[in-house]
Design an enzyme around this catalytic site. Sequence first.
Site, PDB file in Angstrom:
ATOM      1  N   GLU A   1     -16.938 -22.911  22.379  1.00 17.34           N
ATOM      2  CA  GLU A   1     -16.057 -22.747  21.477  1.00 17.34           C
ATOM      3  C   GLU A   1     -15.195 -21.397  21.744  1.00 17.34           C
ATOM      4  OE1 GLU A   1     -19.314 -22.663  18.500  1.00 17.34           O
ATOM      5  OE2 GLU A   1     -19.238 -20.662  18.656  1.00 17.34           O
TER       6      GLU A   1
ATOM      7  N   CYS B   1     -11.071 -14.802  20.756  1.00 20.08           N
ATOM      8  CA  CYS B   1     -12.485 -14.494  21.387  1.00 20.08           C
ATOM      9  C   CYS B   1     -12.971 -15.683  22.299  1.00 20.08           C
ATOM     10  CB  CYS B   1     -13.552 -14.667  20.119  1.00 20.08           C
ATOM     11  SG  CYS B   1     -15.107 -14.432  20.488  1.00 20.08           S
TER      12      CYS B   1
ATOM     13  N   CYS C   1     -31.073 -12.993  22.614  1.00 20.20           N
ATOM     14  CA  CYS C   1     -31.073 -12.037  21.635  1.00 20.20           C
ATOM     15  C   CYS C   1     -31.610 -12.717  20.039  1.00 20.20           C
ATOM     16  CB  CYS C   1     -30.023 -11.431  21.421  1.00 20.20           C
ATOM     17  SG  CYS C   1     -29.112 -10.614  22.704  1.00 20.20           S
TER      18      CYS C   1
ATOM     19  N   CYS D   1     -29.384 -14.013  17.567  1.00 23.89           N
ATOM     20  CA  CYS D   1     -28.106 -14.861  17.835  1.00 23.89           C
ATOM     21  C   CYS D   1     -28.280 -16.200  17.982  1.00 23.89           C
ATOM     22  CB  CYS D   1     -27.631 -14.340  19.136  1.00 23.89           C
ATOM     23  SG  CYS D   1     -25.893 -14.875  19.691  1.00 23.89           S
TER      24      CYS D   1
ATOM     25  N   CYS E   1     -20.820 -16.398  16.823  1.00 26.30           N
ATOM     26  CA  CYS E   1     -20.987 -16.847  17.818  1.00 26.30           C
ATOM     27  C   CYS E   1     -22.126 -18.090  18.001  1.00 26.30           C
ATOM     28  CB  CYS E   1     -21.673 -15.811  19.000  1.00 26.30           C
ATOM     29  SG  CYS E   1     -20.764 -14.275  18.891  1.00 26.30           S
TER      30      CYS E   1
HETATM   31  N1  SAH Z   1     -23.348 -11.772  25.566  1.00 29.47           N
HETATM   32  C1  SAH Z   1     -22.497 -10.563  25.311  1.00 29.47           C
HETATM   33  C2  SAH Z   1     -21.106 -11.339  24.336  1.00 29.47           C
HETATM   34  C3  SAH Z   1     -21.259 -12.487  23.348  1.00 29.47           C
HETATM   35  S1  SAH Z   1     -22.030 -12.125  21.885  1.00 29.47           S
HETATM   36  C4  SAH Z   1     -22.725  -9.634  24.355  1.00 29.47           C
HETATM   37  O1  SAH Z   1     -24.046  -9.583  24.249  1.00 29.47           O
HETATM   38  O2  SAH Z   1     -22.136  -8.600  24.080  1.00 29.47           O
HETATM   39  C5  SAH Z   1     -20.797 -11.106  21.070  1.00 29.47           C
HETATM   40  C6  SAH Z   1     -21.323  -9.925  20.067  1.00 29.47           C
HETATM   41  O3  SAH Z   1     -21.622 -10.661  18.822  1.00 29.47           O
HETATM   42  C7  SAH Z   1     -22.510  -9.529  20.357  1.00 29.47           C
HETATM   43  O4  SAH Z   1     -22.411  -8.011  20.063  1.00 29.47           O
HETATM   44  C8  SAH Z   1     -23.602  -9.958  19.560  1.00 29.47           C
HETATM   45  O5  SAH Z   1     -24.750  -9.305  19.595  1.00 29.47           O
HETATM   46  C9  SAH Z   1     -23.014 -10.240  18.338  1.00 29.47           C
HETATM   47  N2  SAH Z   1     -23.677 -11.352  17.633  1.00 29.47           N
HETATM   48  C10 SAH Z   1     -24.230 -12.352  17.779  1.00 29.47           C
HETATM   49  N3  SAH Z   1     -24.557 -12.926  16.650  1.00 29.47           N
HETATM   50  C11 SAH Z   1     -23.968 -12.509  15.923  1.00 29.47           C
HETATM   51  C12 SAH Z   1     -23.992 -12.749  14.265  1.00 29.47           C
HETATM   52  N4  SAH Z   1     -24.680 -13.978  13.921  1.00 29.47           N
HETATM   53  N5  SAH Z   1     -23.471 -11.969  13.619  1.00 29.47           N
HETATM   54  C13 SAH Z   1     -22.681 -10.827  14.016  1.00 29.47           C
HETATM   55  N6  SAH Z   1     -22.860 -10.374  15.363  1.00 29.47           N
HETATM   56  C14 SAH Z   1     -23.432 -11.359  16.135  1.00 29.47           C
END
Ligand code: SAH
Length: 345
Positions: A89, A102, A113, A116, A330
């Site tokens: 996406e 993005c 994580c 996530c 994401c």
């Molecule tokens: N892998 C990379 C980039 C992808 S995630 C990274 O870890 O930075 C992009 C950002 O969105 C990261 O800071 C991640 O921790 C955050 N993120 C993931 N899920 C989320 C959610 N449900 N709400 C808000 N931010 C989120």
Amino acid sequence: MKNIYSETREQLEDYFLSMNEKKFKALQCFEWLYEKRNSNIEEWSNIKKEIRAKMKEDFSFTMPKIIKRERDDLTEKYLLELEDGEHIEAVLMRHDYGNSVCVSSEVGCNMGCAFCESGRLKKIRNLETYEMVCQILLIEELMKERISSVVIMGIGEPLDNYENVINFVKIINDAKGIAIGARHITLSTCGLVPKIKELMNLPLQINLAISFHASNNELRNKLMPVNKMYNINELLDTLKTYIDKTNRRITIEYVMLNKINDREENAEELASLLKGMNVYVNLIPYNETNHLEYEKSSKNQILKFYDTLKKNKINVTIRKEFGSKISAACGQLRSKEVSQKHEIR
Ligand code: SAH
């Protein structure tokens, strides 16, 4: 076969030189691809027929397809189907200063994580460079609008797909490519220390954002398994070197999770970790997902956290919420789409 949109200008120059052709042919290709937006090589009239025939043998000229759109006022989310049937996406966000996109960097993600959505689906493969470049080209074509900034914050860990991501950055940053200024390109990583070290040696002036999300190792180990490999101390040491070397400010992303990492003592702890560093903290309201154990912090709690950082002289902003109505967190749209196809963790 390589896709033409995976090639940096330098790589194309080498390609033509290896055929005993002039390297400015690479520039002509870039003009067709990125200025005229014409992928039909039959129409590339300033390139000789024999060369075109050779190029058709050496490169494919195809693109992924946008198969679904969801939108609200300021956000539009696209589901793309890749040539092997996988899905990724991309999200368009409208700001008063322009449009940003993005982009995703991998099919799935192995970083795991806890909060996530992307990590629920294990990494299937890297995205090829062209699959990232085309996220931008396809959105620009569909919207008939230019994109002025790019954040590599979609599905995937960009530094776990280093080479393809760097080539993507080179192509979108190239004045004859998509011509997005390096200062308008942000790469976000969970903190793969060896790759951050590599990145600081490249002459690319892009912004670096670090997903930090915790104020001590115990908490970060629970939220982000990568911390067990490269802990906070090691990460901060590397970031200090990065800042010294590049003279650039780093963004520290901190997603606000209710009663998990949003207490005042977390803010105090974070402030003491970051004291004196050229960073700014971006507080991210959590976008609630199927991970039911995580909730967003209250507005009030976010503001208190903000105040505590400010009081400690840390630069801090609160991220504007985008797209919470349209599953823009994401991986949410993809995870809906593929939950039948792949096993969800
Ligand atoms: N892998 C990379 C980039 C992808 S995630 C990274 O870890 O930075 C992009 C950002 O969105 C990261 O800071 C991640 O921790 C955050 N993120 C993931 N899920 C989320 C959610 N449900 N709400 C808000 N931010 C989120």
